[in-house]
Scaffold this motif. Structure first.
Motif, PDB file in Angstrom:
ATOM      1  N   SER A  16     -55.743  28.522  61.772  1.00 13.74           N
ATOM      2  CA  SER A  16     -57.018  27.829  61.594  1.00 13.74           C
ATOM      3  C   SER A  16     -56.827  26.364  61.947  1.00 13.74           C
ATOM      4  N   SER A  17     -57.897  25.585  61.848  1.00 15.69           N
ATOM      5  CA  SER A  17     -57.825  24.155  62.126  1.00 15.69           C
ATOM      6  C   SER A  17     -57.032  23.452  61.028  1.00 15.69           C
ATOM      7  N   TYR A  18     -56.636  22.200  61.306  1.00 12.76           N
ATOM      8  CA  TYR A  18     -55.811  21.442  60.359  1.00 12.76           C
ATOM      9  C   TYR A  18     -56.530  21.261  59.027  1.00 12.76           C
ATOM     10  N   ASN A  19     -57.798  20.888  59.063  1.00 10.64           N
ATOM     11  CA  ASN A  19     -58.549  20.659  57.825  1.00 10.64           C
ATOM     12  C   ASN A  19     -58.699  21.937  57.006  1.00 10.64           C
ATOM     13  N   PHE A  20     -58.952  23.044  57.702  1.00 13.60           N
ATOM     14  CA  PHE A  20     -59.104  24.308  56.975  1.00 13.60           C
ATOM     15  C   PHE A  20     -57.765  24.787  56.425  1.00 13.60           C
ATOM     16  N   ARG A  21     -56.680  24.503  57.146  1.00 18.40           N
ATOM     17  CA  ARG A  21     -55.347  24.849  56.644  1.00 18.40           C
ATOM     18  C   ARG A  21     -55.043  24.073  55.373  1.00 18.40           C
ATOM     19  N   SER A  22     -55.464  22.837  55.306  1.00 19.28           N
ATOM     20  CA  SER A  22     -55.276  22.043  54.086  1.00 19.28           C
ATOM     21  C   SER A  22     -56.064  22.648  52.933  1.00 19.28           C
ATOM     22  N   PHE A  23     -57.259  23.116  53.244  1.00 20.18           N
ATOM     23  CA  PHE A  23     -58.082  23.764  52.218  1.00 20.18           C
ATOM     24  C   PHE A  23     -57.427  25.059  51.733  1.00 20.18           C
ATOM     25  N   LEU A  24     -56.909  25.861  52.681  1.00 18.35           N
ATOM     26  CA  LEU A  24     -56.235  27.105  52.315  1.00 18.35           C
ATOM     27  C   LEU A  24     -54.975  26.829  51.494  1.00 18.35           C
ATOM     28  N   PHE A  25     -54.251  25.772  51.863  1.00 22.60           N
ATOM     29  CA  PHE A  25     -53.063  25.401  51.085  1.00 22.60           C
ATOM     30  C   PHE A  25     -53.440  25.118  49.640  1.00 22.60           C
ATOM     31  N   PHE A  26     -54.496  24.358  49.439  1.00 19.36           N
ATOM     32  CA  PHE A  26     -54.946  24.031  48.086  1.00 19.36           C
ATOM     33  C   PHE A  26     -55.345  25.290  47.321  1.00 19.36           C
ATOM     34  N   ILE A  27     -56.068  26.199  47.979  1.00 21.36           N
ATOM     35  CA  ILE A  27     -56.522  27.429  47.328  1.00 21.36           C
ATOM     36  C   ILE A  27     -55.333  28.287  46.913  1.00 21.36           C
ATOM     37  N   PHE A  28     -54.421  28.558  47.850  1.00 15.37           N
ATOM     38  CA  PHE A  28     -53.296  29.441  47.544  1.00 15.37           C
ATOM     39  C   PHE A  28     -52.312  28.783  46.572  1.00 15.37           C
ATOM     40  N   PHE A  29     -52.160  27.472  46.651  1.00 15.52           N
ATOM     41  CA  PHE A  29     -51.295  26.777  45.699  1.00 15.52           C
ATOM     42  C   PHE A  29     -51.870  26.891  44.281  1.00 15.52           C
ATOM     43  N   THR A  30     -53.186  26.699  44.163  1.00 14.11           N
ATOM     44  CA  THR A  30     -53.845  26.823  42.860  1.00 14.11           C
ATOM     45  C   THR A  30     -53.706  28.239  42.319  1.00 14.11           C
ATOM     46  N   VAL A  31     -53.892  29.223  43.199  1.00 14.36           N
ATOM     47  CA  VAL A  31     -53.759  30.624  42.793  1.00 14.36           C
ATOM     48  C   VAL A  31     -52.334  30.906  42.308  1.00 14.36           C
ATOM     49  N   TYR A  32     -51.349  30.392  43.043  1.00 16.61           N
ATOM     50  CA  TYR A  32     -49.945  30.607  42.668  1.00 16.61           C
ATOM     51  C   TYR A  32     -49.635  30.008  41.301  1.00 16.61           C
ATOM     52  N   VAL A  33     -50.111  28.789  41.068  1.00 13.28           N
ATOM     53  CA  VAL A  33     -49.882  28.130  39.774  1.00 13.28           C
ATOM     54  C   VAL A  33     -50.552  28.917  38.647  1.00 13.28           C
ATOM     55  N   LEU A  34     -51.768  29.407  38.886  1.00 17.28           N
ATOM     56  CA  LEU A  34     -52.475  30.183  37.865  1.00 17.28           C
ATOM     57  C   LEU A  34     -51.747  31.488  37.548  1.00 17.28           C
TER      58      LEU A  34
END
Length: 319
Positions: free
Chosen positions: A22-40
């Motif tokens: 995906s684009s750089y901005n969307f990759r940053s968004f996906l990183f935040f989503i999956f990181f949050t999911v992992y922490v939860l």
């Protein structure tokens, strides 16, 4: 010289995981989503383990198996998500061939353990509901440890042979894996060796594990359903449903997605679809499990509320 000959003369030392391009901005968004999911996921399951270990009234077989299941879930997501996260931060998510085989082995190992733990937890509920007078004599502490250790050891030994075949395959061509982790199917597609024996052994083993555990689990719940129909009081039926409803929810979600992933007929162009299904059973399901077990189990919910209130009071005193 043809391109295929060039490939045959070069040994693959690393793979590139495509992940979710995906684009750089969307990759940053996906990183935040999956990181949050992992922490939860990690936090939720660690809380379950901590609460079960901290309160003696939860030192019972059902919660012993639940804490083992929570520990397995932490390991399960740690095998794949950190590498997925690193892929969002780099242009090419590279993984050494040895690391790829290791990731593949532990993903398969922990997935098999999850199947067996779900079956064991169903058996525990069957004994508690259908044989309540004999339950404490049958499901002793020694029996709990034997079932759990047998589950871990059995899958560990059973998965060695297919992984032995896998690491001895030759990879001399393309090294791009259209997935976010090293799964068996895309690795077999990239190999320039004869993979017919490994395919037969691996998918036969998957069928035995998945359907064997599923049938055992269904038989346990069929007996539980018949036992519920024999209960005359409405409150008694509700109590039974509350003790096994959360586990049954997890069983339906997990086995439904895994069967669709590994047992359906394979298609040559199905890897994009496989990635989405893999997210469902390897990331979304572990995310839901702590909430399902906590919110649908009154005893765990009450103990967790008491535990959190105790932590809040402790922090207030420290201030």
């Amino acid at each position: 010289m043809q391109k295929s000959n060039l490939w045959n003369e070069s040994a693959v030392t690393e793979f590139i995981l495509v992940g979710f391009p995906s684009s750089y901005n969307f990759r940053s968004f996906l990183f935040f989503i999956f990181f949050t999911v992992y922490v939860l996921i990690v936090t939720g399951n660690i809380v379950i383990i901590t609460v079960v270990q901290a309160y003696s009234h939860l030192h019972r077989p059902m919660y012993f198996f639940l804490s083992n299941f929570a520990f397995m879930q932490v390991c399960y997501v740690t095998v794949t998500i950190p590498k997925l996260l690193s892929g969002f931060l780099t242009r090419k998510n590279r993984i050494a061939i040895a690391s790829c085989f290791t990731q593949c082995y532990f993903f398969f190992l922990l997935g098999g353990i999850e199947n067996f733990l779900l079956a064991i937890m169903a058996y525990d509920r069957y004994l508690a509901i259908c044989n309540p007078l004999r339950y404490n004599n049958i499901m002793t502490s020694k029996k709990c440890w034997s079932l759990t250790c047998g589950c871990w050891l059995g899958i560990f030994l059973g998965s060695l042979l297919p992984m032995f075949y896998l690491v001895n395959l030759s990879f001399c061509g393309p090294n791009i894996i259209n997935h976010y982790f090293c799964d068996v199917s895309p690795l077999l597609k990239l190999s320039c060796s004869d993979t017919s024996l490994l395919k037969s052994h691996f998918f036969s083993l998957m069928w035995v594990i998945i359907f064997g555990c599923l049938v055992f689990t269904l038989v346990s719940y069929i007996n539980i359903i018949f036992a519920i129909f024999k209960i005359t009081s409405t409150s008694g039926r509700q109590k039974v449903f509350s003790t096994c409803g959360s586990h049954l929810t997890v069983v339906i979600i997990y086995f439904g997605s895994v069967i669709f992933m590994y047992v359906r007929p394979r298609e040559s162009n199905a890897f994009e679809e496989d990635k989405l299904i893999s997210v469902f059973y390897s990331i979304l399901t572990p995310l839901l499990n702590p909430f399902i077990y906590c919110l649908r189990n009154k005893e765990v919910k009450q103990t967790l509320r008491f535990f959190l209130q105790k932590q809040v009071n402790w922090h207030k005193k420290m201030k």
